[in-house]
Structures are given as C-alpha cells and as structure tokens.
Design a protein around this motif. Sequence first.
Motif, mmCIF file in Angstrom:
data_model
loop_
_atom_site.group_PDB
_atom_site.id
_atom_site.type_symbol
_atom_site.label_atom_id
_atom_site.label_comp_id
_atom_site.label_asym_id
_atom_site.label_seq_id
_atom_site.Cartn_x
_atom_site.Cartn_y
_atom_site.Cartn_z
ATOM 1 N N PRO B 121 0.835 -1.210 0.000
ATOM 2 C CA PRO B 121 0.000 0.000 0.000
ATOM 3 C C PRO B 121 0.870 1.259 0.000
ATOM 4 C CG PRO B 121 0.094 -0.932 2.199
ATOM 5 C CD PRO B 121 0.775 -1.919 1.291
ATOM 6 N N THR B 122 0.373 2.340 -0.583
ATOM 7 C CA THR B 122 1.147 3.585 -0.611
ATOM 8 C C THR B 122 0.631 4.601 0.403
ATOM 9 O OG1 THR B 122 -0.232 4.368 -2.413
ATOM 10 C CG2 THR B 122 1.837 3.322 -3.015
ATOM 11 N N GLU B 123 -0.558 4.359 0.951
ATOM 12 C CA GLU B 123 -1.076 5.256 1.992
ATOM 13 C C GLU B 123 -1.678 4.456 3.145
ATOM 14 O OE1 GLU B 123 -2.865 6.406 -1.219
ATOM 15 O OE2 GLU B 123 -0.986 7.447 -1.680
ATOM 16 N N ASP B 124 -1.634 5.051 4.310
ATOM 17 C CA ASP B 124 -2.241 4.405 5.473
ATOM 18 C C ASP B 124 -3.729 4.759 5.541
ATOM 19 O OD1 ASP B 124 -2.707 6.822 6.727
ATOM 20 O OD2 ASP B 124 -1.161 6.587 8.247
ATOM 21 N N PRO B 125 -4.450 4.266 6.531
ATOM 22 C CA PRO B 125 -5.904 4.488 6.571
ATOM 23 C C PRO B 125 -6.317 5.949 6.743
ATOM 24 C CG PRO B 125 -5.303 2.626 7.953
ATOM 25 C CD PRO B 125 -4.029 3.307 7.566
ATOM 26 N N HIS B 126 -5.352 6.836 7.045
ATOM 27 C CA HIS B 126 -5.696 8.256 7.159
ATOM 28 C C HIS B 126 -5.242 9.027 5.933
ATOM 29 C CE1 HIS B 126 -4.759 6.639 11.247
ATOM 30 N NE2 HIS B 126 -6.024 6.925 11.383
ATOM 31 N N GLY B 127 -4.733 8.295 4.936
ATOM 32 C CA GLY B 127 -4.292 8.951 3.714
ATOM 33 C C GLY B 127 -2.847 9.416 3.749
ATOM 34 N N ASP B 128 -2.114 9.088 4.825
ATOM 35 C CA ASP B 128 -0.708 9.494 4.905
ATOM 36 C C ASP B 128 0.169 8.509 4.135
ATOM 37 O OD1 ASP B 128 -1.043 11.781 6.577
ATOM 38 O OD2 ASP B 128 -1.456 10.414 8.244
ATOM 39 N N PRO B 129 1.191 9.018 3.459
ATOM 40 C CA PRO B 129 2.020 8.169 2.604
ATOM 41 C C PRO B 129 2.898 7.205 3.395
ATOM 42 C CG PRO B 129 2.962 10.362 2.739
ATOM 43 C CD PRO B 129 1.638 10.431 3.437
ATOM 44 N N ILE B 130 3.108 6.024 2.839
ATOM 45 C CA ILE B 130 3.943 5.013 3.480
ATOM 46 C C ILE B 130 5.293 4.962 2.777
ATOM 47 C CG2 ILE B 130 4.163 2.545 3.980
ATOM 48 C CD1 ILE B 130 1.092 2.399 4.010
ATOM 49 N N PRO B 131 6.382 5.293 3.482
ATOM 50 C CA PRO B 131 7.711 5.202 2.866
ATOM 51 C C PRO B 131 7.980 3.761 2.423
ATOM 52 C CG PRO B 131 7.819 6.361 4.978
ATOM 53 C CD PRO B 131 6.453 5.762 4.885
ATOM 54 N N ASN B 132 8.689 3.612 1.305
ATOM 55 C CA ASN B 132 9.028 2.251 0.880
ATOM 56 C C ASN B 132 10.276 1.761 1.620
ATOM 57 O OD1 ASN B 132 11.313 3.254 -0.385
ATOM 58 N ND2 ASN B 132 10.438 3.171 -2.442
ATOM 59 N N ALA B 133 10.718 0.549 1.289
ATOM 60 C CA ALA B 133 11.826 -0.057 2.039
ATOM 61 C C ALA B 133 13.103 0.772 1.963
ATOM 62 C CB ALA B 133 12.077 -1.479 1.542
ATOM 63 N N GLU B 134 13.209 1.634 0.964
ATOM 64 C CA GLU B 134 14.393 2.503 0.840
ATOM 65 C C GLU B 134 14.159 3.864 1.489
ATOM 66 O OE1 GLU B 134 13.463 0.579 -2.014
ATOM 67 O OE2 GLU B 134 14.910 -0.774 -1.069
ATOM 68 N N GLY B 135 12.979 4.080 2.010
ATOM 69 C CA GLY B 135 12.691 5.350 2.660
ATOM 70 C C GLY B 135 12.101 6.394 1.734
ATOM 71 N N GLN B 136 11.853 5.991 0.501
ATOM 72 C CA GLN B 136 11.277 6.963 -0.433
ATOM 73 C C GLN B 136 9.777 7.110 -0.213
ATOM 74 O OE1 GLN B 136 12.613 4.660 -3.585
ATOM 75 N NE2 GLN B 136 14.518 5.809 -3.939
ATOM 76 N N ILE B 137 9.313 8.337 -0.369
ATOM 77 C CA ILE B 137 7.897 8.630 -0.168
ATOM 78 C C ILE B 137 7.314 9.193 -1.448
ATOM 79 C CG2 ILE B 137 6.274 10.106 1.051
ATOM 80 C CD1 ILE B 137 8.175 10.064 3.432
ATOM 81 N N VAL B 138 6.234 8.579 -1.920
ATOM 82 C CA VAL B 138 5.546 9.098 -3.087
ATOM 83 C C VAL B 138 4.450 10.017 -2.598
ATOM 84 C CG1 VAL B 138 4.216 8.535 -5.137
ATOM 85 C CG2 VAL B 138 6.006 6.975 -4.341
ATOM 86 N N LYS B 139 4.646 11.300 -2.829
ATOM 87 C CA LYS B 139 3.633 12.254 -2.360
ATOM 88 C C LYS B 139 2.496 12.318 -3.356
ATOM 89 C CE LYS B 139 5.944 15.734 0.421
ATOM 90 N NZ LYS B 139 7.243 15.772 -0.290
ATOM 91 N N ILE B 140 1.276 12.320 -2.838
ATOM 92 C CA ILE B 140 0.160 12.518 -3.745
ATOM 93 C C ILE B 140 -0.288 13.970 -3.637
ATOM 94 C CG2 ILE B 140 -0.641 10.130 -3.730
ATOM 95 C CD1 ILE B 140 -2.796 11.023 -1.731
#
Lengths: 215, 215
Positions: B121-140
């Motif tokens: 998943p790229t966002e948590d249940p509140h819509g906040d972004p989830i960093p990937n295993a490298e720490g990168q964050i895809v901002k929407i």
Amino acid sequence: MTFSEENYLKAIYHLTVVSNSEVSTNAIAEMMETKASSVTDMLKKLAEKDLVNYKKYRGVSLTEPGKLAAKMIVRKHRLWEVFLVEKLDFSWDEVHDIAEQLEHIKSEKLINKLDDFLGNPTEDPHGDPIPNAEGQIVKIEKHLLSELEVNQIGICVGVKDTSSEFLKYLDKQGIALGSKIEVVGKESFDLSVRIKVDDKGLSISNKIASNLYIK
Amino acid sequence: MTFSEENYLKAIYHLTVVSNSEVSTNAIAEMMETKASSVTDMLKKLAEKDLVNYKKYRGVSLTEPGKLAAKMIVRKHRLWEVFLVEKLDFSWDEVHDIAEQLEHIKSEKLINKLDDFLGNPTEDPHGDPIPNAEGQIVKIEKHLLSELEVNQIGICVGVKDTSSEFLKYLDKQGIALGSKIEVVGKESFDLSVRIKVDDKGLSISNKIASNLYIK
DNA sequence: TTAAATATTTAGACAAAGCTAAAAATTATA
DNA sequence: TATAATTTTTAGCTTTGTCTAAATATTTAA
C-alpha cells in the motif's frame, strides 16, 4: 506490567509446566540467561504484585492471577507465530524471535481480533497448544515418536525441541506437522529408528525421535 | 536503538516535516509530553550516535541516517495501521495506539513481508504516505477541502487531524477515504461549507473543511 | 551430624530515562 | 542597548532492572 515482568512470568510458567512444582531461582536465571541475584529482585517485585507465591530460599510458584497473565502471554506468542507462518509465509524456525517481541504488545482487542482472523487456531506452528481468551488450554493427546513400536503409524503433531537447528533438520528431511510417520524398524544398538515419512524411507537417531510428537 | 530513541526520532521527523527547519527543544518536549530537560539529555545521546545534528541552544535536525531511521519507523507504523484496518477490521480511529507499539518491533524481514502481504500500500488508513523499504515517499497531490471553490468536486484522500474524535465525526457523517465530495455552497459569515457527500447533502464547519484532504 | 558444596539473598553500584530546581544563554522589548 | 522574559541546559535525584561480591541458608555427603 513491564516487558521484563512478563518475561519472568512466562519463564516461570514454562518451568512449572515441566516440573509441576516450585521453581528455583537458579532455574529461572538459567532459562532467562541472567543472574540469580537479578531473579531474586524480580521475584520480590512479582510477589508484591501477587503474581507469584514466593518464600525466601524456597522457590516460587504462580498465583492464579500470575498464571492467567502468563497464559495470556503464551497465547499472544503462539497466535503471532501462527500469523507469521500462515499469513506472512515465514518458516517455522524463524518465528520465535519475532514472536518474543510481538507477545508484549498490549491490546486485548488486538489479540482477539487476530485470533479470529487466523480462524481460532488451537495449536501454533510447532504443535504447541494456544490458550483461549479465558486461558483454557485444550491438550491434545500425543506421544513421542521414540515410544512407538515397530509397525505403528502416527501423524506428526508437534516438536519438543523448537530450536532452529532441529526445525531446519526436519524441513530437510521432509518432516512437517501433519506428516504421516510409520515406524519400520528399530536399531537396539543405538536406539535409532527407521521410519517411512509420507512413504519415503528414512533413518533417524533416538535423539530426533525423542523430540517428535506423534498422535 | 531503544523505544525511547525511536520515539524521539519520530517526533523530530514529524516536526521537521511541518516546520522545514531546526526543531526546538521545547517543541519536542511538547509533542512528546515530557520535560525540556529530558529532551536535552536525549538529544545529546542521539547526537553522539550521529542521528541528529545538535548544537546547544540552537535546536536539532536529523542527519541522513537519522532521517532514514525515522522514516523506517513511520513506515512500520503506517503499514501496521493498514494491517489493523484492512485485515483485522479495526476502524481508523482505533489503530493509532496499537500501531505506536507495533512500530517498535525489530525485524526488517517482518516489515517487508507485511508490506507484501498487504499488497504494498502507498497510503495508510488516514491517507498518509507510506515510505518504501528505501525510505522513499511518493507524495500525492492534495488540497484542503476548505480551499475548493463552489461547484468543484473532489475525492477525499486523507485527513490532517487524525484524532479519534475527528475520525468518529467523519464516520458519523459518512465521510471516508474515497468519498466523492462536492462543494455546493459556502457561508461567508462563518466560512462553513455546504457539501454533497456521495450525493448526500451536509453542512460542515470551516474547521472540519480545513482538516480534510481532497484530490 | 557436622563439614563441604551449592543455592539464594543482600548490599552496594551502574546505566537508562525520566524529573525538579537552578543556572545560563538567547530573544524580545522598552 | 540594557533589562526582562523565555528557552535551554546543567546538576543532582529517582526508578527500573541489571550486575558483582559478600553473606547467609540449604542441601549433600563424609
């Protein structure tokens, strides 16, 4: 309850299950890889909270609240192990250390929801029973493979030794929970056992046979 | 890294995201509900470990290793929140406290397997972004509902305030992630907004509109 | 049944992480 | 730019859980 207190309760619980009597300070120290003096300190604290019965120099036993608390920790540990193996695809030799951490997460709701999510399992991936939300344990009848006579057949329902080395050995030999095991012969010289696992022939030492539970 | 160190890193990370500059001792103390003197002690310790840049009286910022560590904690927190909501059927206002505990479980393998199990998943249940295993964050790309003009339509993609009260209010009004929201009108007197949520009419205060993210 | 061996407890220290109160530095203001 | 207000740090204390070394109790064995 702190993590440390929980770990002590769990250790005392496991020691009580095998010994069925008062547990000694040294036994706890050895199981927890700590010093006897540290154990004494903690026993006083747990006694203060009415989780153990402690008399100086006489060992300890769990009180009813203490036993229930210990069972809840075991419940959590084993449910998380099921989750790790069934849902996250861990192998049974990898889950112990992670479950040691997860067992301290505090939320009754969480553990009961996890229980439901997993389909209310009654045993963990090593065949050990999972206490229910009330702390009740449904024991399954089981024997050691080493106790079976020649030509008897059983199903592998658990392991006594849950060390990573042993579990990896079993994996390599194709032995898992649910495996059908038939005793083909026994060597009186070294007590090794010839078996057929799901129709594959194999010879295992007495030590191995003494660590496999069969139904 | 201890739980406490992790909590400090996380707090500094969250404060940095909003302020985009050095974070003050007092700001950290307030966020963590602790005393400034305790914060100072911990900052020294974190600086010692090269996780923060700390100069007496000048505030702190995260070093690269510190930032990565903080992102990994956020990653764990948000993935566990997804697990709790999607798999265990918790509601979005219940998951924070449990995730606060789960985020400290140490096992990279665990979190990556959990990530896969949840379908990355790229966002948590509140819509906040989830960093990937490298720490990168895809901002929407997202805007506050309060910034929309009359007659504009958007999809609810997150909440700014994640307090239980706010989330429960949204549940009651039938607003959830993915809800289609149309601004029907605005009240210049109190800045309240008339909206249609999935075709149901509703009037919400400016405060509410300022805490809803829309795409 | 007494001495030796073993097990357990006590006493005193230490590290982590917090606190209060006082001191010092920074920032705001008159 | 001095002084007041605020912020931050320091100093010293507390609790938790651990440790070592010494003291004490229990158990074993001669």
